[in-house]
Design a protein around this motif. Structure first.
Motif, PDB file in Angstrom:
ATOM      1  N   UNK A  19     -26.871 -19.279 -16.601  1.00 41.17           N
ATOM      2  CA  UNK A  19     -25.914 -20.382 -16.646  1.00 41.17           C
ATOM      3  C   UNK A  19     -24.602 -19.949 -17.299  1.00 41.17           C
ATOM      4  N   UNK A  20     -24.709 -19.168 -18.374  1.00 43.12           N
ATOM      5  CA  UNK A  20     -23.501 -18.694 -19.052  1.00 43.12           C
ATOM      6  C   UNK A  20     -22.662 -17.831 -18.118  1.00 43.12           C
ATOM      7  N   UNK A  21     -23.310 -16.932 -17.415  1.00 39.99           N
ATOM      8  CA  UNK A  21     -22.569 -16.038 -16.529  1.00 39.99           C
ATOM      9  C   UNK A  21     -21.955 -16.790 -15.348  1.00 39.99           C
ATOM     10  N   UNK A  22     -22.599 -17.876 -14.922  1.00 39.28           N
ATOM     11  CA  UNK A  22     -22.021 -18.689 -13.848  1.00 39.28           C
ATOM     12  C   UNK A  22     -20.766 -19.413 -14.332  1.00 39.28           C
ATOM     13  N   UNK A  23     -20.792 -19.911 -15.560  1.00 40.44           N
ATOM     14  CA  UNK A  23     -19.654 -20.658 -16.102  1.00 40.44           C
ATOM     15  C   UNK A  23     -18.542 -19.742 -16.607  1.00 40.44           C
TER      16      UNK A  23
END
Length: 240
Positions: A19-23
């Motif tokens: 999720x962090x890498x997507x955001x």
């Protein structure tokens, strides 16, 4: 507070990292983990697969959710240095089971150190409100907030202090106030024994904690106390 199986834990952390890498697809990450024990933690193994840098600190010092000023100083300098390199640098903070009190304190110290927040009590309260208040009481049989506030004052006053981090000093403890006395004698009181552990202020080269003081156990001094009574004892102990 629940235990995780290795497979479940890895899947949970990998989901968060995804999720962090997507955001934040262009971000670089530094993770601080407050761990139990000396072996490499589970989260360090997981984050290393994503080429994330992780720095690990203990989650307490001699059972208290505070660390020595040298370790606090190292944490503050590392966090400040990483965040000052650019907007794409993100800082993650993680604690292992039981480490919430030290994570809250260290985050408050970093926010004050970077002048993003002011006021020790306000900053610490703001962070503790992110979790149920009962969690702190469950994890800490003694209230750590007064000591944590004192250490936050060291951080907030670093610019006016003559030396930073402050050097270890011997201090005099004049009294101990117990607001909630356990009912061990079935009469609303107990016979407390206080033991103090810390670094010997007269042996600067030896940093290992030592037994410094204990209240006498003799029958004529081993008094029984009840609510609203004041316990007084004077001795020398290490402040950090």
């Amino acid at each position: 507070m629940d235990s995780w199986q290795d497979k479940d834990y890895k899947g949970y952390i990998c989901g968060i990292v995804g999720q962090l890498k997507d955001h934040f697809p262009d971000a670089s990450y530094l993770a601080f983990n407050f761990r139990e024990g000396e072996t490499q933690s589970q989260i360090a193994d997981v984050l290393s697969e994503y080429d994330m840098t992780i720095m690990e600190y203990p989650r307490h010092y001699e059972g208290c959710p505070l660390l020595t000023m040298e370790v606090v100083h190292h944490f503050l300098r590392s966090g400040e240095s990483w965040l000052s390199l650019g907007q794409q640098n993100l800082l993650l903070m993680h604690c292992e089971r039981g480490g919430w009190p030290i994570l809250a304190f260290m985050l408050a110290a970093l926010l004050i150190y970077r002048k993003q927040y002011s006021g020790e009590q306000k900053t610490l309260d703001m962070i503790y409100r992110q979790a149920p208040r009962e969690l702190l009481q469950f994890l800490c049989p003694l209230n750590p907030i007064p000591s944590q506030l004192r250490y936050l004052q060291y951080v907030s006053r670093r610019n006016v202090a003559t030396e930073w981090p402050p050097l270890d000093r011997a201090l005099n403890l004049d009294c101990v106030i117990m607001r909630f006395i356990p009912n061990f004698d079935r009469e609303g009181g107990c016979r407390p024994v206080f033991r103090i552990y810390g670094q010997d202020p007269f042996l600067a080269s030896d940093r290992t904690p030592k037994f410094l003081y204990s209240t006498p156990k003799k029958n004529n001094t081993f008094r029984a106390y009840k609510q609203v009574k004041l316990f007084s004892s004077r001795y020398c102990c290490e402040s950090h």
